[in-house]
Design an enzyme around this catalytic site. Structure first.
Site, PDB file in Angstrom:
ATOM      1  CD  GLN A 195       0.714  91.298 -22.721  1.00  0.00           C
ATOM      2  OE1 GLN A 195       0.468  90.820 -21.601  1.00  0.00           O
ATOM      3  NE2 GLN A 195       1.470  90.666 -23.598  1.00  0.00           N
ATOM      4  CG  ASP A 236      -1.887  86.299 -30.967  1.00  0.00           C
ATOM      5  OD1 ASP A 236      -2.624  86.418 -29.973  1.00  0.00           O
ATOM      6  OD2 ASP A 236      -1.018  87.134 -31.280  1.00  0.00           O
ATOM      7  CG  ASN A 246      -6.118  85.669 -27.612  1.00  0.00           C
ATOM      8  OD1 ASN A 246      -5.529  86.482 -28.327  1.00  0.00           O
ATOM      9  ND2 ASN A 246      -6.810  86.045 -26.554  1.00  0.00           N
TER      10      ASN A 246
HETATM   11  O1  MRU Z   1       2.049  88.793 -26.817  1.00  0.00           O
HETATM   12  P1  MRU Z   1       1.097  89.824 -27.328  1.00  0.00           P
HETATM   13  O2  MRU Z   1       0.913  90.961 -26.394  1.00  0.00           O
HETATM   14  O3  MRU Z   1       1.458  90.271 -28.729  1.00  0.00           O
HETATM   15  O4  MRU Z   1      -0.276  89.049 -27.420  1.00  0.00           O
HETATM   16  C1  MRU Z   1      -1.420  89.716 -27.867  1.00  0.00           C
HETATM   17  C2  MRU Z   1      -2.635  88.888 -27.844  1.00  0.00           C
HETATM   18  O5  MRU Z   1      -2.620  87.726 -27.506  1.00  0.00           O
HETATM   19  C3  MRU Z   1      -3.882  89.514 -28.361  1.00  0.00           C
HETATM   20  O6  MRU Z   1      -4.987  89.012 -27.687  1.00  0.00           O
HETATM   21  C4  MRU Z   1      -4.007  89.182 -29.842  1.00  0.00           C
HETATM   22  O7  MRU Z   1      -2.832  89.494 -30.538  1.00  0.00           O
HETATM   23  C5  MRU Z   1      -5.146  89.843 -30.465  1.00  0.00           C
HETATM   24  S1  MRU Z   1      -4.748  91.559 -30.732  1.00  0.00           S
HETATM   25  C6  MRU Z   1      -5.992  92.309 -31.473  1.00  0.00           C
END
Ligand code: MRU
Length: 333
Positions: A195, A236, A246
Site C-alpha cells: 500500500q 485500524d 495498524n
Molecule cells: O489492509 P488495509 O490496507 O485496509 O490497512 C490499512 C491500514 O492499516 C491503515 O494504516 C489504517 O487503516 C489507517 S487508514 C487511515
C-alpha cells in the site's frame, strides 16, 4: 488537480476507485448491490479503516434499497442479512463496526419501510461527512507537530484514498507541506500488498510532497542514522488503554522509534477508538490469503507448496506511542 473521490454515492449504486489497480490504472467501479460492496471491501478495492466504514455504510444502504417488501418486520429480517454480510467482510477496522452499529440504530428508528430506506441513506451520508470533517481536523491538528526541515516516516497508506477525506497520518504530512513547511517523507513499501509503494507514493507524488520510498526493513537503518524526526501512522482499532492495531509492520517501527528516541504518533478519528476493548490482546487480527506473501504484484516469488503466515495487522503497545492525533486534538496514551 481534481480531488480523488475514493467512495461516491450515486443514489442507486456506489462508485469507488479500485485501489488494487493503482497506480498503473485509475479505474472507477460502480457497485450495484451489497454483495459487490462486500467483495470490494474484502478484496481491498476499497480499504483503509475510515474508507471501509464509509463504504460499509453505503453498502448497507444500497442493500436495504433492494429489499422487496413493504412489511417492516420482514424488512428488518432481510436488513439483518445485509448488515451481517457487511460486518463479516474484515474483522479488524473498528470503523466498519461503528458504521454497522450506526446503520442498525438508524433502521431501528424507522416506523415504516420507506422511512427505513431514507434513514439509512441519510445515516451513510452522515458517516461519510463526519469522516471528511474529522480527517480535515486531524490533518490540521497533526501539522502543528511538524517543524520546518523535518523528515517524517510513515507506513502503509493513510491518505485520502484510505479515508475518503483528507487522510489521517498522510493528511497530517500533506497539510504540513501545504502550510509551506520544508519536509521530506520516508514512505515504507508496506509488504505484503505494498500500500505504501502503490498508494502512498501515488498520493504524495500527486501532491508534490518530496519523498523517498523505502522497503519496510530500511526503517531502523534511517532512524539509527538520525535521519527521521518523527513517525506518524494511522490505526485500524485502538483499545481503551491505547494499544493500537495498524498495518502489519507498525509494531516493529514503533519499537525502532522508541530505541532511537524518535517520537511515534498515531493519527486516527474517534471512530477508530474502541471503548469496549480494554487492551490490544483483545483485538481480532485479520489473517489473509497466503498468496499475498508467496506472490508479489500477482507474480509468484516463493516456491510452491510452502506454509505461510499472513496477519494483516499487528498491535503496538501504548507505551511506544508518543501521542494520538485526533479530530479533537493531540493526547497522550
Ligand atoms: O489492509 P488495509 O490496507 O485496509 O490497512 C490499512 C491500514 O492499516 C491503515 O494504516 C489504517 O487503516 C489507517 S487508514 C487511515
Amino acid at each position: 488537480m481534481t480531488a480523488i473521490k475514493p467512495v461516491e454515492w450515486l443514489g442507486d449504486r456506489l462508485m469507488i476507485i479500485d485501489q488494487t489497480r493503482l497506480p498503473q490504472h485509475e479505474i472507477y467501479l460502480e457497485l450495484a448491490d451489497v454483495h459487490q460492496v462486500a467483495e470490494a471491501i474484502r478484496s481491498l478495492k476499497v480499504r483503509g479503516a475510515p474508507a471501509i466504514g464509509v463504504a460499509a455504510a453505503y453498502g448497507i444502504a444500497l442493500g436495504a434499497q433492494q429489499i422487496e417488501t413493504q412489511d417492516l418486520e420482514d424488512f428488518r429480517k432481510e436488513y439483518k442479512l445485509v448488515s451481517d454480510e457487511i460486518a463479516a467482510t474484515r474483522p479488524t477496522a473498528r470503523n466498519l463496526f461503528m458504521a454497522v452499529e450506526q446503520m442498525d440504530t438508524a433502521v431501528g428508528r424507522a416506523s415504516d419501510v420507506i422511512s427505513a430506506r431514507e434513514y439509512l441513506v441519510a445515516e451513510a451520508e452522515k458517516i461519510h461527512d463526519a469522516e471528511i470533517d474529522s480527517t480535515l481536523r486531524i490533518a490540521q491538528n497533526g501539522a502543528t507537530l511538524i517543524k520546518d526541515g523535518d523528515t517524517i516516516l510513515t507506513h502503509c497508506n493513510t491518505g485520502p484514498l484510505a479515508t475518503t477525506g483528507s487522510g489521517t497520518a498522510l493528511g497530517v504530512i500533506i497539510e504540513a507541506f501545504h502550510q509551506g513547511k520544508k519536509i521530506e517523507v520516508l514512505a515504507t513499501e508496506t509488504r505484503p500488498l505494498c500500500q505504501g509503494a502503490r498508494l502512498t507514493a501515488w498520493e504524495l507524488k500527486r501532491e508534490h510532497v518530496p519523498f523517498r520510498l523505502i522497503t519496510d526493513s530500511m526503517a531502523g537503518h534511517f532512524m539509527k542514522q538520525a535521519r527521521v524526526d518523527m513517525v506518524v501512522v494511522g490505526a485500524d482499532r485502538i483499545a481503551k488503554n491505547g494499544d493500537t492495531a495498524n498495518k502489519i509492520g507498525t509494531y516493529s517501527i514503533a519499537v525502532l522509534a522508541h530505541e532511537n528516541g524518535v517520537p511515534f504518533y498515531i493519527a486516527a478519528p474517534s471512530t477508530t477508538f474502541d471503548e469496549r476493548i480494554d487492551k490490544g490482546d483483545e483485538i481480532v487480527i485479520e489473517e489473509r490469503s497466503p498468496d499475498e506473501v508467496t506472490h508479489l504484484y500477482g507474480k509468484r516469488t516463493a516456491p510452491e507448496g510452502i506454509e505461510v503466515f499472513n496477519p494483516a495487522f499487528d498491535v503496538t503497545p501504548a507505551r511506544y506511542i508518543t501521542g494520538f492525533i485526533t479530530e479533537k486534538g493531540i493526547s497522550k496514551p
